[in-house]
Motif scaffolding. Sequence first.
Motif, PDB file in Angstrom:
ATOM      1  N   GLN A   1      -7.491 -11.424  25.320  1.00 21.26           N
ATOM      2  CA  GLN A   1      -8.675 -10.576  25.258  1.00 21.26           C
ATOM      3  C   GLN A   1      -8.907  -9.785  26.548  1.00 21.26           C
ATOM      4  OE1 GLN A   1     -10.510 -10.332  22.508  1.00 21.26           O
ATOM      5  NE2 GLN A   1      -9.855 -12.087  21.299  1.00 21.26           N
ATOM      6  N   ALA A   2      -8.888 -10.459  27.686  1.00 23.43           N
ATOM      7  CA  ALA A   2      -9.165  -9.775  28.952  1.00 23.43           C
ATOM      8  C   ALA A   2      -8.102  -8.724  29.249  1.00 23.43           C
ATOM      9  CB  ALA A   2      -9.258 -10.785  30.092  1.00 23.43           C
ATOM     10  N   LEU A   3      -6.847  -9.045  28.965  1.00 21.66           N
ATOM     11  CA  LEU A   3      -5.760  -8.096  29.177  1.00 21.66           C
ATOM     12  C   LEU A   3      -5.937  -6.873  28.279  1.00 21.66           C
ATOM     13  CD1 LEU A   3      -3.029  -7.205  30.299  1.00 21.66           C
ATOM     14  CD2 LEU A   3      -1.924  -8.737  28.651  1.00 21.66           C
ATOM     15  N   LEU A   4      -6.289  -7.090  27.032  1.00 21.30           N
ATOM     16  CA  LEU A   4      -6.513  -5.972  26.114  1.00 21.30           C
ATOM     17  C   LEU A   4      -7.640  -5.083  26.613  1.00 21.30           C
ATOM     18  CD1 LEU A   4      -6.092  -4.528  23.357  1.00 21.30           C
ATOM     19  CD2 LEU A   4      -7.855  -6.075  22.450  1.00 21.30           C
ATOM     20  N   ARG A   5      -8.747  -5.671  27.036  1.00 20.81           N
ATOM     21  CA  ARG A   5      -9.872  -4.866  27.518  1.00 20.81           C
ATOM     22  C   ARG A   5      -9.488  -4.069  28.748  1.00 20.81           C
ATOM     23  NH1 ARG A   5     -12.643  -9.711  26.582  1.00 20.81           N
ATOM     24  NH2 ARG A   5     -12.857 -10.080  28.806  1.00 20.81           N
ATOM     25  N   ASP A   6      -8.716  -4.682  29.647  1.00 15.72           N
ATOM     26  CA  ASP A   6      -8.307  -3.968  30.855  1.00 15.72           C
ATOM     27  C   ASP A   6      -7.363  -2.813  30.510  1.00 15.72           C
ATOM     28  OD1 ASP A   6      -8.684  -3.790  33.625  1.00 15.72           O
ATOM     29  OD2 ASP A   6      -6.776  -4.766  34.046  1.00 15.72           O
ATOM     30  N   ARG A   7      -6.468  -3.015  29.550  1.00 12.83           N
ATOM     31  CA  ARG A   7      -5.558  -1.946  29.128  1.00 12.83           C
ATOM     32  C   ARG A   7      -6.344  -0.814  28.449  1.00 12.83           C
ATOM     33  NH1 ARG A   7      -0.143  -2.518  28.097  1.00 12.83           N
ATOM     34  NH2 ARG A   7      -0.250  -3.733  30.020  1.00 12.83           N
ATOM     35  N   LEU A   8      -7.316  -1.170  27.619  1.00 11.73           N
ATOM     36  CA  LEU A   8      -8.129  -0.143  26.960  1.00 11.73           C
ATOM     37  C   LEU A   8      -9.051   0.560  27.959  1.00 11.73           C
ATOM     38  CD1 LEU A   8      -9.061  -1.926  23.604  1.00 11.73           C
ATOM     39  CD2 LEU A   8      -7.338  -0.154  23.973  1.00 11.73           C
ATOM     40  N   ALA A   9      -9.476  -0.153  29.004  1.00 10.50           N
ATOM     41  CA  ALA A   9     -10.284   0.474  30.049  1.00 10.50           C
ATOM     42  C   ALA A   9      -9.488   1.560  30.759  1.00 10.50           C
ATOM     43  CB  ALA A   9     -10.766  -0.572  31.051  1.00 10.50           C
ATOM     44  N   LEU A  10      -8.202   1.313  30.975  1.00  8.34           N
ATOM     45  CA  LEU A  10      -7.343   2.336  31.581  1.00  8.34           C
ATOM     46  C   LEU A  10      -7.269   3.564  30.676  1.00  8.34           C
ATOM     47  CD1 LEU A  10      -5.269   3.303  33.701  1.00  8.34           C
ATOM     48  CD2 LEU A  10      -3.513   2.074  32.390  1.00  8.34           C
ATOM     49  N   ARG A  11      -7.103   3.349  29.392  1.00  2.00           N
ATOM     50  CA  ARG A  11      -7.017   4.464  28.434  1.00  2.00           C
ATOM     51  C   ARG A  11      -8.325   5.254  28.413  1.00  2.00           C
ATOM     52  NH1 ARG A  11      -7.357   4.689  22.481  1.00  2.00           N
ATOM     53  NH2 ARG A  11      -5.933   6.300  21.728  1.00  2.00           N
ATOM     54  N   ALA A  12      -9.453   4.534  28.441  1.00  3.81           N
ATOM     55  CA  ALA A  12     -10.757   5.200  28.442  1.00  3.81           C
ATOM     56  C   ALA A  12     -10.959   5.990  29.732  1.00  3.81           C
ATOM     57  CB  ALA A  12     -11.867   4.171  28.263  1.00  3.81           C
ATOM     58  N   ALA A  13     -10.557   5.404  30.859  1.00  2.00           N
ATOM     59  CA  ALA A  13     -10.700   6.095  32.140  1.00  2.00           C
ATOM     60  C   ALA A  13      -9.865   7.360  32.174  1.00  2.00           C
ATOM     61  CB  ALA A  13     -10.299   5.159  33.282  1.00  2.00           C
ATOM     62  N   GLU A  14      -8.665   7.283  31.630  1.00  2.00           N
ATOM     63  CA  GLU A  14      -7.788   8.447  31.584  1.00  2.00           C
ATOM     64  C   GLU A  14      -8.451   9.579  30.796  1.00  2.00           C
ATOM     65  OE1 GLU A  14      -2.997   9.165  30.948  1.00  2.00           O
ATOM     66  OE2 GLU A  14      -4.035   7.683  29.703  1.00  2.00           O
ATOM     67  N   ALA A  15      -9.091   9.236  29.677  1.00  4.79           N
ATOM     68  CA  ALA A  15      -9.776  10.246  28.872  1.00  4.79           C
ATOM     69  C   ALA A  15     -10.956  10.840  29.623  1.00  4.79           C
ATOM     70  CB  ALA A  15     -10.241   9.627  27.552  1.00  4.79           C
ATOM     71  N   CYS A  16     -11.742   9.991  30.294  1.00  2.00           N
ATOM     72  CA  CYS A  16     -12.913  10.483  31.029  1.00  2.00           C
ATOM     73  C   CYS A  16     -12.511  11.371  32.200  1.00  2.00           C
ATOM     74  CB  CYS A  16     -13.763   9.309  31.513  1.00  2.00           C
ATOM     75  SG  CYS A  16     -14.656   8.453  30.202  1.00  2.00           S
ATOM     76  N   VAL A  17     -11.424  11.010  32.866  1.00  2.00           N
ATOM     77  CA  VAL A  17     -10.925  11.850  33.959  1.00  2.00           C
ATOM     78  C   VAL A  17     -10.516  13.214  33.425  1.00  2.00           C
ATOM     79  CG1 VAL A  17      -9.005  12.109  35.589  1.00  2.00           C
ATOM     80  CG2 VAL A  17     -10.243   9.947  35.467  1.00  2.00           C
ATOM     81  N   ALA A  18      -9.881  13.234  32.253  1.00  2.18           N
ATOM     82  CA  ALA A  18      -9.502  14.512  31.639  1.00  2.18           C
ATOM     83  C   ALA A  18     -10.735  15.324  31.265  1.00  2.18           C
ATOM     84  CB  ALA A  18      -8.626  14.258  30.412  1.00  2.18           C
ATOM     85  N   PHE A  19     -11.789  14.656  30.773  1.00  5.05           N
ATOM     86  CA  PHE A  19     -13.034  15.365  30.445  1.00  5.05           C
ATOM     87  C   PHE A  19     -13.591  16.090  31.670  1.00  5.05           C
ATOM     88  CE2 PHE A  19     -14.201  12.126  26.900  1.00  5.05           C
ATOM     89  CZ  PHE A  19     -13.370  12.791  26.014  1.00  5.05           C
ATOM     90  N   SER A  20     -13.410  15.486  32.841  1.00  4.46           N
ATOM     91  CA  SER A  20     -13.965  16.070  34.065  1.00  4.46           C
ATOM     92  C   SER A  20     -13.089  17.185  34.625  1.00  4.46           C
ATOM     93  CB  SER A  20     -14.143  14.983  35.126  1.00  4.46           C
ATOM     94  OG  SER A  20     -12.886  14.509  35.598  1.00  4.46           O
ATOM     95  N   GLY A  21     -11.965  17.466  33.959  1.00  2.00           N
ATOM     96  CA  GLY A  21     -11.090  18.547  34.399  1.00  2.00           C
ATOM     97  C   GLY A  21     -10.047  18.145  35.411  1.00  2.00           C
ATOM     98  N   ARG A  22      -9.915  16.842  35.670  1.00  2.14           N
ATOM     99  CA  ARG A  22      -8.916  16.376  36.628  1.00  2.14           C
ATOM    100  C   ARG A  22      -7.613  16.054  35.905  1.00  2.14           C
ATOM    101  NH1 ARG A  22     -11.151  15.348  41.561  1.00  2.14           N
ATOM    102  NH2 ARG A  22      -9.266  14.207  42.131  1.00  2.14           N
ATOM    103  N   SER A  23      -6.524  15.960  36.674  1.00  8.10           N
ATOM    104  CA  SER A  23      -5.197  15.827  36.072  1.00  8.10           C
ATOM    105  C   SER A  23      -4.599  14.436  36.192  1.00  8.10           C
ATOM    106  CB  SER A  23      -4.238  16.834  36.721  1.00  8.10           C
ATOM    107  OG  SER A  23      -4.118  16.573  38.122  1.00  8.10           O
ATOM    108  N   GLU A  24      -5.291  13.493  36.844  1.00  8.32           N
ATOM    109  CA  GLU A  24      -4.703  12.168  37.039  1.00  8.32           C
ATOM    110  C   GLU A  24      -4.436  11.474  35.697  1.00  8.32           C
ATOM    111  OE1 GLU A  24      -7.117  12.842  40.830  1.00  8.32           O
ATOM    112  OE2 GLU A  24      -7.296  13.292  38.687  1.00  8.32           O
TER     113      GLU A  24
END
Length: 294
Positions: free
Chosen positions: A55-78
């Motif tokens: 469970q914790a590993l899954l949440r951490d992996r999905l948190a990375l995916r969510a962060a990647e999307a939010c960074v893209a929303f802000s116009g950044r390229s990371e």
Amino acid sequence: MTFARPDHIRDVDTLPRMPAWVTSTRAETLEDGAFLSGAALNHLHLVLGREEVPQALLRDRLALRAAEACVAFSGRSERAGELRDAVHLLRPGDLPGPAGETYHIWRRAVERPVSIKALGRALPAFEPGQIATWLDAGKGLPVTRAAMVLEVVLREVPRADLAALILADAALAQALDWEHLVPLLAAGPKRADLRKQGDDLRLACHRALISSAIEAVRQVADLARRAAHLKAVAPKLRAKGAGDAVEMFLTRDAVAPSALPLPDRAARRLCDRLVDLGAVRELTGRDTFRLYGV
């Protein structure tokens, strides 16, 4: 000669797959969206209840995916690799930068059970009372509640995409009686969807949750197999502290050798050993400043 597979490996193979009619159908109307997202979330709920799911590993992996999307929303390229570097290679006293901070916030949001206190820790820019008021704005069925929270936060703080998505996922988790927030909404919509309102926003949320739940179920199956293999090879590890190191790999998306509870050289040897055993992967492709994960 053939050998029986260990019970924990066989158990992973029995994880149910998302029905094909959910994965192959597009929600064209609000009614279609509600039906399909309900089916997808119900299936994810059943899968998350399985004991073999890390469970914790899954949440951490999905948190990375969510962060990647939010960074893209802000116009950044990371992308994911750069976000991992920003968090896991951070030196004491250094700041992670805007993209790394986004990932930090998502990780804080998922690591503790959902509560106003935990959400306030993840989102310190907002008062706990304000967070509680926003969560209370969500009424009705789970996806409707999440969409209402998303809409009210963005109406009051138009640029707070990150906070709005975290609180919408928190509302969804509460409605589904999940102990922890599971990052789902951020990775599904386009940025323009976040500016929608009413039924248009609800349909966008249904569509986002359908795709995200499908991806989460795929991640569950993959991570459960990998976690089962890591547990199977763990008894072969002789290094002192190897048990604690394995537990870190079972709960974190990525681990730097320097973070393991072993001396530097022993930590690097352990990581190389786990790679040789097929239990973890080197995630960066670099010769130095490496990161490893299940």
